[in-house]
Design a protein around this motif. Structure first.
Motif, PDB file in Angstrom:
ATOM      1  N   VAL A 174      -8.422  -3.937   2.163  1.00  0.00           N
ATOM      2  CA  VAL A 174      -8.859  -3.139   1.015  1.00  0.00           C
ATOM      3  C   VAL A 174     -10.389  -3.222   0.962  1.00  0.00           C
ATOM      4  O   VAL A 174     -10.986  -4.135   1.543  1.00  0.00           O
ATOM      5  N   PRO A 175     -11.037  -2.247   0.264  1.00  0.00           N
ATOM      6  CA  PRO A 175     -12.503  -2.304   0.188  1.00  0.00           C
ATOM      7  C   PRO A 175     -12.966  -3.569  -0.542  1.00  0.00           C
ATOM      8  O   PRO A 175     -12.270  -4.081  -1.414  1.00  0.00           O
ATOM      9  N   THR A 229      -9.266  -1.801 -11.562  1.00  0.00           N
ATOM     10  CA  THR A 229      -8.060  -2.628 -11.626  1.00  0.00           C
ATOM     11  C   THR A 229      -7.785  -3.322 -10.296  1.00  0.00           C
ATOM     12  O   THR A 229      -6.816  -4.058 -10.171  1.00  0.00           O
ATOM     13  N   GLY A 230      -8.655  -3.079  -9.306  1.00  0.00           N
ATOM     14  CA  GLY A 230      -8.454  -3.730  -8.014  1.00  0.00           C
ATOM     15  C   GLY A 230      -7.314  -3.120  -7.223  1.00  0.00           C
ATOM     16  O   GLY A 230      -6.676  -3.800  -6.431  1.00  0.00           O
ATOM     17  N   GLU A 231      -7.048  -1.827  -7.426  1.00  0.00           N
ATOM     18  CA  GLU A 231      -5.919  -1.187  -6.748  1.00  0.00           C
ATOM     19  C   GLU A 231      -6.331  -0.037  -5.822  1.00  0.00           C
ATOM     20  O   GLU A 231      -5.494   0.550  -5.151  1.00  0.00           O
ATOM     21  N   PHE A 232      -7.620   0.283  -5.799  1.00  0.00           N
ATOM     22  CA  PHE A 232      -8.080   1.431  -5.015  1.00  0.00           C
ATOM     23  C   PHE A 232      -8.354   1.032  -3.565  1.00  0.00           C
ATOM     24  O   PHE A 232      -8.967   0.009  -3.307  1.00  0.00           O
ATOM     25  N   VAL A 233      -7.902   1.829  -2.634  1.00  0.00           N
ATOM     26  CA  VAL A 233      -8.214   1.568  -1.233  1.00  0.00           C
ATOM     27  C   VAL A 233      -9.039   2.706  -0.633  1.00  0.00           C
ATOM     28  O   VAL A 233     -10.073   2.485  -0.027  1.00  0.00           O
ATOM     29  N   THR A 283     -13.006  -3.276  -4.316  1.00  0.00           N
ATOM     30  CA  THR A 283     -11.678  -3.400  -4.935  1.00  0.00           C
ATOM     31  C   THR A 283     -11.289  -4.869  -5.052  1.00  0.00           C
ATOM     32  O   THR A 283     -10.796  -5.314  -6.099  1.00  0.00           O
ATOM     33  N   MET A 284     -11.527  -5.635  -3.980  1.00  0.00           N
ATOM     34  CA  MET A 284     -11.165  -7.052  -4.011  1.00  0.00           C
ATOM     35  C   MET A 284     -12.005  -7.799  -5.045  1.00  0.00           C
ATOM     36  O   MET A 284     -11.502  -8.663  -5.769  1.00  0.00           O
ATOM     37  N   ASP A 333      -3.268   0.095  -3.474  1.00  0.00           N
ATOM     38  CA  ASP A 333      -2.662  -1.192  -3.114  1.00  0.00           C
ATOM     39  C   ASP A 333      -2.164  -1.808  -4.415  1.00  0.00           C
ATOM     40  O   ASP A 333      -2.950  -2.288  -5.224  1.00  0.00           O
ATOM     41  N   GLN A 339     -13.200  -6.591  -7.790  1.00  0.00           N
ATOM     42  CA  GLN A 339     -12.661  -6.266  -9.116  1.00  0.00           C
ATOM     43  C   GLN A 339     -11.362  -7.010  -9.380  1.00  0.00           C
ATOM     44  O   GLN A 339     -11.103  -7.468 -10.489  1.00  0.00           O
ATOM     45  N   ARG A 340     -10.529  -7.106  -8.347  1.00  0.00           N
ATOM     46  CA  ARG A 340      -9.242  -7.780  -8.510  1.00  0.00           C
ATOM     47  C   ARG A 340      -9.486  -9.242  -8.920  1.00  0.00           C
ATOM     48  O   ARG A 340      -8.812  -9.779  -9.788  1.00  0.00           O
ATOM     49  N   GLU A 394       1.325  -3.641  -6.934  1.00  0.00           N
ATOM     50  CA  GLU A 394       2.353  -4.682  -6.909  1.00  0.00           C
ATOM     51  C   GLU A 394       3.740  -4.155  -6.551  1.00  0.00           C
ATOM     52  O   GLU A 394       4.587  -4.889  -6.082  1.00  0.00           O
ATOM     53  N   LYS A 431       0.832  -1.204   0.000  1.00  0.00           N
ATOM     54  CA  LYS A 431       0.000   0.000   0.000  1.00  0.00           C
ATOM     55  C   LYS A 431       0.872   1.261   0.000  1.00  0.00           C
ATOM     56  O   LYS A 431       1.917   1.309   0.652  1.00  0.00           O
ATOM     57  N   ARG A 465     -11.109  -9.447 -12.527  1.00  0.00           N
ATOM     58  CA  ARG A 465     -10.053  -9.172 -13.513  1.00  0.00           C
ATOM     59  C   ARG A 465      -9.152 -10.384 -13.698  1.00  0.00           C
ATOM     60  O   ARG A 465      -8.770 -10.727 -14.812  1.00  0.00           O
TER      61      ARG A 465
END
Lengths: 135, 381
Positions: free
Chosen positions: B133-134, A47-51, B137-138, A92, B140-141, A94, A2, B144
């Protein structure tokens, strides 16, 4: 991993583009700027990167303890401080490189005449949990 | 039926749906829905046959989703509403799910999330909470990741190495949050070890058990980090240690050494010492040499220098640091320790302070700050 992307009202290295204060922009320029920020956050959620993302008012004060039985001492609002935080985004990702890449994209938010403002953003790694295997 | 038993059924149920013609992504979604329904319904109304219940609910969920998708596109449903009969080789399915979820095309964080959901049977919410993480978000991860492996089918050969890396990552993530990820990693590695005959899988399982055995002694009050040498060894779990050692010995006897077996051997030597001073550092250095040959990893080189320092004295340890990248996390911490042992307290205090600024976790930072303070006090005395 993070990372915190910090946006400052003031502080940091000298700006490379003089984009003035946002209240001097046209309403359309302000809207475009705000929309860019929203789209950026939405894309990171994809993209699964937002917190998290939050904006801060320039109002507020410094506060400190002033001894037993005494009210806390306040100092501010911050007309004089050199560094003033405007908001943050927590991502969050890589790697550090990916964090830098994203901050670079965020810094291209449009300002006057729709031109990128090249704003300096501060990127800071979170301290995480220690790993299980250490030796 | 408790939650962990329910979760154990998840990979097999996904396998059944895939064998009936569902694609992996849709099958996995349908089973996740069934899982969430089961978690809500079963405490009050437990089914007689939990697996059959999950298959039925997930299969209907899948058909509903497929029909909705088909009507959206104006197409017919491609799969039969009635499942074809036939045996479901559940163990093969589960093994293949491990391979698919840890596919090398996926970024590690995505492979971890997908493995925890499809093989571990955790809900998206639980995984999100574990990784702070929210949930969106998880979600979507995970979707994807599923899109990325959409072209792959369950029957393609997989890479065990990436599976082990994913499980190791989950274990190393530790104990934070509502889900015990270390325990979950052990469960998944145990299950994998039952499905395969690879010494490295056993090696990883042994490594996890040996570290897990020391779990409660690794932290003091307030999450304070307790270094190995200061741990209360009477609190180590001797049952887990014995199990880890047995698994490791069986694996080593196969004579196909790998990095996890070598790491487990080091952990076993630590576990075997009744006190820190009785540690067999000479053998530990030998295992680090093996590990270095296997991995060439700079982190291994750094840890090896610590072991050399214990086996042959601090000067030898400092000499072993030659050629190690000083930019590594913990480099300053290691040099601080070796300089302190060598009697250079001033240098050690400076390096501990530097190390605390370079720490990547809060307990580690606090520990190194305390070390700097302790050595500075020694200097004043």
């Amino acid at each position: 991993m993070k990372y915190l992307i910090l946006k400052h009202y003031r502080g940091g290295p000298a700006p490379v583009v003089d984009y003035g204060s946002i209240d001097q922009w046209t309403p359309e320029e302000v809207d475009a700027h705000v929309q860019f920020m929203r789209d950026f956050a939405a894309r990171l959620e994809e993209t699964g990167e937002f917190v998290d993302g939050q904006a801060l008012s320039p109002q507020g004060a410094f506060v400190r303890y002033d001894g037993e039985g005494r009210p806390p001492v306040t100092d501010g609002p911050f007309a004089e401080t050199k560094d003033l935080i405007a908001g943050w985004m927590v991502i969050d990702v890589e790697s550090w490189d990916r964090a830098v890449q994203l901050a670079g994209e965020l810094s291209a938010a449009p300002g006057p005449r729709g031109e990128p403002i090249h704003e300096w953003l501060e990127v800071r790694p979170f301290l995480a949990e220690p790993p299980t295997v250490t030796e | 039926m408790n939650e962990s038993l329910l979760r154990e059924l998840v990979p097999a149920v996904i396998g059944v749906l895939v064998r009936r013609g569902a694609d992996f992504a849709s099958a996995e979604d349908a089973v996740q829905d069934a899982l969430i329904r089961a978690l809500a319904a079963w405490p009050d109304d437990p089914p007689r046959d939990p697996k059959a219940w999950l298959v039925t609910v997930a299969w209907h969920r899948f058909l509903d989703a497929a029909r909705a998708e088909a009507s959206r596109r104006g197409r017919e449903v491609a799969v039969q509403a009635e499942p074809p009969a036939g045996p479901a080789p559940a163990t093969d399915d589960t093994l293949r799910l491990y391979f698919l979820c840890a596919h090398s095309s996926l970024p590690p964080a995505s492979a971890v999330a997908l493995t925890l959901r499809a093989v571990g049977g955790l809900t998206t919410r639980q995984i999100a909470a574990a990784y702070l993480v929210p949930e969106a978000t998880m979600a979507q991860r995970i979707s994807r990741a599923k899109r990325k492996i959409a072209g792959l089918t369950l029957d393609q050969p997989g890479d065990l190495g990436t599976v082990l890396r994913v499980l190791y990552l989950v274990f190393n993530e530790g104990y934070g949050g509502s889900v015990d990820l270390a325990a979950e990693a052990i469960r998944l590695t145990r299950q994998l070890a039952a499905l395969t005959d690879e010494p490295e899988v056993a090696g990883l399982l042994a490594l996890m058990l040996l570290h897990h055995a020391r779990r409660t002694s690794r932290t003091g009050p307030g999450g304070r980090l307790v270094p190995l040498a200061e741990q209360d060894r009477s609190r180590w779990d001797t049952g887990l240690i014995a199990e880890g050692v047995t698994i490791l010995q069986t694996a080593l006897a196969r004579d196909r050494l790998g990095e996890y077996q070598a790491q487990a051997a080091i952990a076993a030597l630590h576990a075997d010492a009744r006190s820190a001073s009785e540690t067999d550092w000479v053998q530990i250095v030998e295992w680090y040499d093996e590990l270095l040959l296997l991995t060439g990893s700079p982190v291994v080189r750094l840890n090896r220098a610590v072991a050399v320092g214990e086996a042959d004295g601090p000067q030898a340890g400092l000499a072993a640091l030659a050629g190690v990248d000083p930019g590594l996390p913990r480099y300053a911490a290691v040099t601080a320790y070796l300089h302190e042992r060598a009697g250079d307290l001033a240098r050690a205090a400076e390096l501990y302070a530097e190390a605390s600024r370079a720490a990547v976790s809060v307990p580690e930072r606090d520990h190194l700050t305390r070390e700097a303070a302790r050595v500075r006090q020694l200097l004043k005395a």
